[in-house]
Write a protein that holds these residues in place. Structure first.
Motif, mmCIF file in Angstrom:
data_model
loop_
_atom_site.group_PDB
_atom_site.id
_atom_site.type_symbol
_atom_site.label_atom_id
_atom_site.label_comp_id
_atom_site.label_asym_id
_atom_site.label_seq_id
_atom_site.Cartn_x
_atom_site.Cartn_y
_atom_site.Cartn_z
ATOM 1 N N UNK A 83 -2.400 -77.689 45.688
ATOM 2 C CA UNK A 83 -1.162 -77.292 46.346
ATOM 3 C C UNK A 83 -0.650 -75.954 45.812
ATOM 4 N N UNK A 84 -0.188 -75.121 46.750
ATOM 5 C CA UNK A 84 0.318 -73.792 46.435
ATOM 6 C C UNK A 84 1.585 -73.577 47.253
ATOM 7 N N UNK A 85 2.456 -72.694 46.776
ATOM 8 C CA UNK A 85 3.652 -72.350 47.521
ATOM 9 C C UNK A 85 3.275 -71.861 48.920
ATOM 10 N N UNK A 86 4.004 -72.317 49.920
ATOM 11 C CA UNK A 86 3.670 -72.000 51.309
ATOM 12 C C UNK A 86 3.646 -70.498 51.559
ATOM 13 N N UNK B 81 -1.356 -71.389 36.673
ATOM 14 C CA UNK B 81 -1.651 -70.486 37.776
ATOM 15 C C UNK B 81 -2.628 -71.155 38.733
ATOM 16 N N UNK B 82 -2.789 -70.547 39.892
ATOM 17 C CA UNK B 82 -3.755 -71.018 40.876
ATOM 18 C C UNK B 82 -4.954 -70.081 40.855
ATOM 19 N N UNK B 83 -6.136 -70.629 40.638
ATOM 20 C CA UNK B 83 -7.362 -69.843 40.628
ATOM 21 C C UNK B 83 -8.132 -70.128 41.913
ATOM 22 N N UNK B 84 -8.364 -69.087 42.697
ATOM 23 C CA UNK B 84 -9.143 -69.209 43.926
ATOM 24 C C UNK B 84 -10.383 -68.336 43.785
ATOM 25 N N UNK C 23 -2.878 -59.051 46.872
ATOM 26 C CA UNK C 23 -2.834 -60.040 45.790
ATOM 27 C C UNK C 23 -1.795 -59.641 44.746
ATOM 28 N N UNK C 24 -1.734 -58.359 44.415
ATOM 29 C CA UNK C 24 -0.751 -57.905 43.435
ATOM 30 C C UNK C 24 0.670 -58.076 43.960
ATOM 31 N N UNK C 25 0.847 -57.921 45.273
ATOM 32 C CA UNK C 25 2.176 -58.131 45.854
ATOM 33 C C UNK C 25 2.631 -59.574 45.696
ATOM 34 N N UNK C 26 1.685 -60.485 45.522
ATOM 35 C CA UNK C 26 2.009 -61.892 45.290
ATOM 36 C C UNK C 26 2.180 -62.196 43.803
ATOM 37 N N UNK C 27 2.103 -61.164 42.975
ATOM 38 C CA UNK C 27 2.211 -61.382 41.535
ATOM 39 C C UNK C 27 0.920 -61.860 40.923
ATOM 40 N N UNK C 28 -0.206 -61.650 41.634
ATOM 41 C CA UNK C 28 -1.494 -62.120 41.138
ATOM 42 C C UNK C 28 -2.422 -60.978 40.789
ATOM 43 N N UNK C 29 -3.669 -61.312 40.521
ATOM 44 C CA UNK C 29 -4.684 -60.315 40.197
ATOM 45 C C UNK C 29 -6.033 -60.805 40.723
ATOM 46 N N UNK C 30 -6.957 -59.876 40.900
ATOM 47 C CA UNK C 30 -8.285 -60.209 41.409
ATOM 48 C C UNK C 30 -9.325 -59.559 40.516
ATOM 49 N N UNK C 31 -10.409 -60.264 40.257
ATOM 50 C CA UNK C 31 -11.470 -59.743 39.400
ATOM 51 C C UNK C 31 -12.827 -60.076 40.010
ATOM 52 N N UNK C 32 -13.882 -59.396 39.504
ATOM 53 C CA UNK C 32 -15.234 -59.540 40.040
ATOM 54 C C UNK C 32 -16.191 -59.899 38.909
ATOM 55 N N UNK C 33 -17.130 -60.760 39.221
ATOM 56 C CA UNK C 33 -18.279 -60.974 38.343
ATOM 57 C C UNK C 33 -19.511 -61.096 39.229
ATOM 58 N N UNK C 34 -20.605 -60.432 38.833
ATOM 59 C CA UNK C 34 -21.796 -60.413 39.677
ATOM 60 C C UNK C 34 -23.050 -60.451 38.824
ATOM 61 N N UNK C 35 -24.046 -61.201 39.289
ATOM 62 C CA UNK C 35 -25.340 -61.274 38.626
ATOM 63 C C UNK C 35 -26.412 -60.882 39.633
ATOM 64 N N UNK D 87 -6.214 -64.868 40.917
ATOM 65 C CA UNK D 87 -5.300 -65.656 40.091
ATOM 66 C C UNK D 87 -3.887 -65.409 40.607
ATOM 67 N N UNK D 88 -3.214 -66.488 40.997
ATOM 68 C CA UNK D 88 -1.890 -66.384 41.611
ATOM 69 C C UNK D 88 -0.896 -67.285 40.898
ATOM 70 N N UNK D 89 0.387 -66.938 40.941
ATOM 71 C CA UNK D 89 1.409 -67.850 40.401
ATOM 72 C C UNK D 89 1.557 -69.068 41.304
#
Length: 713
Positions: A409-412, A461-464, A531-543, A553-555
């Motif tokens: 569950x996340x804020x609407x 936090x919410x991790x998607x 994402x930053x406007x939502x107070x979150x951040x985004x990152x990348x990992x690749x193999x 990552x979001x509040x």
């Protein structure tokens, strides 16, 4: 209730039915022979068609009718579900959603794709094509007494079967929850030989008739070899919404006189006649109190009904106003606490206890209101299945969507504003992440690529995550494109994470040509900003060769959070507690200086880099080397463990989040602001951005070498 209100309710119900349709088709793809799933999909389409017919939405009715006709053949096992048919069903579900949206918003929809799908569906119906068009024509209601019908019923159950007498009287709430007695009777008829009587004795005169009342009841007789528990399972979904008695007996309902037949109605279910109301003498005897106590399982009516949970539809604006009021309540509570502290009163236990109770009450109200806005991400994830199909068709690739944690569950508001960036990332995963089927086979992979969407709560936090099992990022091409577009200097030496983060630069694209999916230069920078406007951040990992994972990552909420009130230089600020692992008051021997500017702190045998918050925010030119202050140990996706140095920690409290961008502008290192108990404004810090400002992003070879020397020295 006005017609517009009824129409709005219909479209709200359509959203729920479409969600059930998408979920059912996903299960149907995995288990095509599961008739329960097939029936659920059929009911969703049928319900949409029925409601659309009431509002004369002819295009929606026509398409849904063709769709359900093919589904009906699957139900009757005249059609087997293969990959091609399930693909048509998925696209038909998408078209049904578009038609509902078009009817709701009163917009035009291109008929070309719709007619093509109808033709594909009709091809499965044989030479006769679709069945007769579904229509709602007015019919004359005959209120005359029915003609007496002579029914020859068996007097006793055949060998191996038992006779059950059932008295069923629906409550008004049964119909309000969308249940239909005929569907229950259909289910009973599948268990054996069913006969029934409808009691019309409680139907009022026409002038007194209220269509919302429940005035009908039935007496049923079922000859079956099934146990009594199976009968209760049929009525499981309406328990508490009806009066129900199930008795084991031999004599079935019968008709004793001409007068009694005039108050009954006869119909037929699955070839079994439903008979008239029996005489009182022949009706099954009601249970006595003693019988009821000895056989509590024989009735679904209990003191605590177990029917569907009641729901209440509330306008979102009302919830928002309530949330704002709760925010003001929390600010008021903080102000009262501040004023009492300023009075410097002697310790008064009663006042302290009451103030603490007020604080706990405000927190309970806040959590309750936040729970009202909390919505599962399932509808959002379901929408992505369509994006995956459309992107796969556009790129001639084969892919499937796998979802994990869709009940999170996340804020609407977060869900609504996350839809566009998530759509963009899923399209990118198919377009840029997955290889062509032949290339995947050559690499020893399944030709059908997998896009994995997952959601979870971690550390407040919410991790998607959006992951693909493709070839991974082509870092050489990313670097080449960045130099070509003059986004970086040709002689720049970047680490792998720094190369990955080039994807977030404005105007960056690795697409060789413009297509319907990519090549326009409007890419991941839009996603990052959203994402930053939502107070979150985004990152990348690749193999390489295994795939790429984007983590958002979001509040949990955009309204209230728990934070530390800290001092940075001479300023009072707030930092989210959820991002802090622990606080450290270091000894001078635990801090080591690397080079001229960098510092690390020894934490249980490991060396963690230190970022001075005052220096990162430009509040101090250089930190004092007196090793004063408090260290806040935080963990970030891109940089791992990092220690943030602040002057001191004043308090821990709930704070109300106020957006800066809507009233001022974005500030590096600051995510929002709040109002403290003394009425002053305090900035809420973003730990991830502070670390970036402190020039600690990406691995530093000198730092790594020094850490090894310190560890072994």
């Amino acid at each position: 209730m006005s017609m517009n209100s009824i129409r709005d309710t219909f479209f709200e119900e359509c959203e729920e039915l479409l969600e059930a349709l998408v979920e059912g088709l996903a299960h149907m793809e995995e288990a095509p022979d599961d008739m329960d799933v097939v029936n659920a999909v059929f009911r969703s389409v049928h319900s949409i068609k029925g409601g659309a017919g009431a509002f004369a939405l002819d295009r929606l009715v026509h398409f849904a009718h063709t769709f359900e006709t093919v589904m009906d053949k699957v139900r009757d096992r005249e059609l087997s579900v293969d990959e091609k048919l399930i693909g048509i069903f998925h696209r038909s579900g998408d078209m049904l959603s578009d038609l509902v949206a078009s009817a709701r918003d009163e917009t035009d929809l291109d008929e070309g794709h719709e007619k093509g799908l109808i033709k594909e569906l009709e091809d499965y119906l044989g030479p006769g094509g679709a069945e007769e068009e579904f229509s709602f024509e007015a019919m004359t209601l005959d209120l005359d007494d029915p003609e007496p019908i002579d029914l020859d019923l068996p007097s006793a159950a055949p060998a191996g079967e038992r006779c059950f007498n059932i008295r069923f009287r629906p409550h008004k709430s049964l119909y309000e929850n969308g249940h239909e007695p005929l569907l229950i009777f259909d289910a009973l008829a599948e268990l054996g030989s069913l006969t029934a009587v409808m009691d019309l004795s409680h139907v009022p005169e026409f002038d007194d008739f209220d269509p919302s009342d429940s005035v009908l009841s039935w007496t049923l007789r079922l000859l079956t070899a099934e146990p009594e528990t199976t009968l209760h399972e049929v009525f499981e979904f309406v328990e508490g919404l009806c009066e129900l008695e199930i008795n084991l007996g031999e004599d079935g309902p019968s008709v004793s006189s001409e007068e009694e037949k005039t108050d009954t109605e006869t119909t037929e279910i699955s070839g079994q006649p439903l008979v008239q109301k029996p005489s009182e003498a022949e009706m099954p005897a009601p249970q006595t109190t003693a019988q009821a106590k000895s056989a509590p399982a024989s009735t679904a009516q209990s003191k605590e009904p177990r029917g569907p949970k009641p729901t209440l539809r509330v306008d979102l604006d009302r919830v928002d106003r309530l949330i704002n009021t709760v925010g003001e309540l929390i600010i008021n509570q903080a102000m009262i606490s501040q004023r009492i502290e300023e009075l410097d009163l002697p310790t008064v236990a009663h006042l302290t206890n009451e103030l603490e109770a007020y604080k706990l009450l405000a927190r309970d109200i806040q959590e309750g209101v936040m729970a009202i806005r909390a919505q599962p991400v399932k509808p959002l994830f379901q929408r992505m299945s369509r994006i995956v199909r459309e992107a796969s068709d556009a790129t001639n690739k084969k892919s499937k969507l796998v979802t994990v944690g869709d009940s999170t569950e996340v804020d609407k508001t977060v869900i609504e504003r996350l839809a566009d960036p998530l759509t963009h990332m899923v399209r990118n995963a198919v377009d840029h992440g997955l290889e062509k089927p032949k290339d995947r086979e050559a690499a020893g992979k399944d030709p059908v690529g997998t896009i994995r969407l997952s959601a979870a709560h971690r550390s407040g936090s919410v991790f998607i995550e959006i992951a693909d099992d493709g070839a991974g990022l082509n870092r050489e091409r990313i670097l080449e494109k960045a130099i070509e577009k003059q986004l970086i200097a040709p002689d720049a030496e970047l680490s792998e994470p720094e190369i990955d983060n080039l994807l977030f630069l404005p105007g960056f694209s690795t697409a060789g040509q413009v297509s319907s999916l990519s090549g326009r230069g409007v890419g991941m920078d839009v996603v990052k900003n959203a994402v930053q406007a939502l107070g979150g951040r985004v990152s990348i990992s690749s193999t390489p060769g295994k795939g790429t994972t984007f983590t958002i990552v979001l509040p949990l909420t955009l309204a209230v959070m728990d934070g530390f009130v800290i001092a940075v230089a001479d300023q009072t600020m707030v930092i989210p507690i959820a991002s802090i692992l622990e606080t450290i008051r270091p000894n001078s021997k635990d801090i080591h200086i690397i080079g001229t500017d960098s510092e690390v702190v020894s934490v249980r045998g490991s060396y963690v880099p230190i970022v001075d918050v005052a220096e990162s925010l430009g509040l101090a030119s250089k930190p004092e080397r007196a090793q004063t202050g408090i260290l806040l140990l935080v963990s970030t996706e891109a940089n791992g463990l990092t220690a943030l140095r602040v002057s001191s920690i004043h308090d821990q409290r709930q704070v109300v989040i106020k957006s800066l961008e809507s009233n001022y502008t974005a500030i590096p290192g600051v995510s929002a602001a709040t109002i403290l108990g003394d009425g002053k404004i305090a900035l809420i810090l973003d730990p991830e951005e502070l670390i970036r400002l402190g020039h600690c992003s990406g691995p530093d070879p000198l730092m790594q070498q020094t850490r090894l020397e310190l560890r072994h020295g």
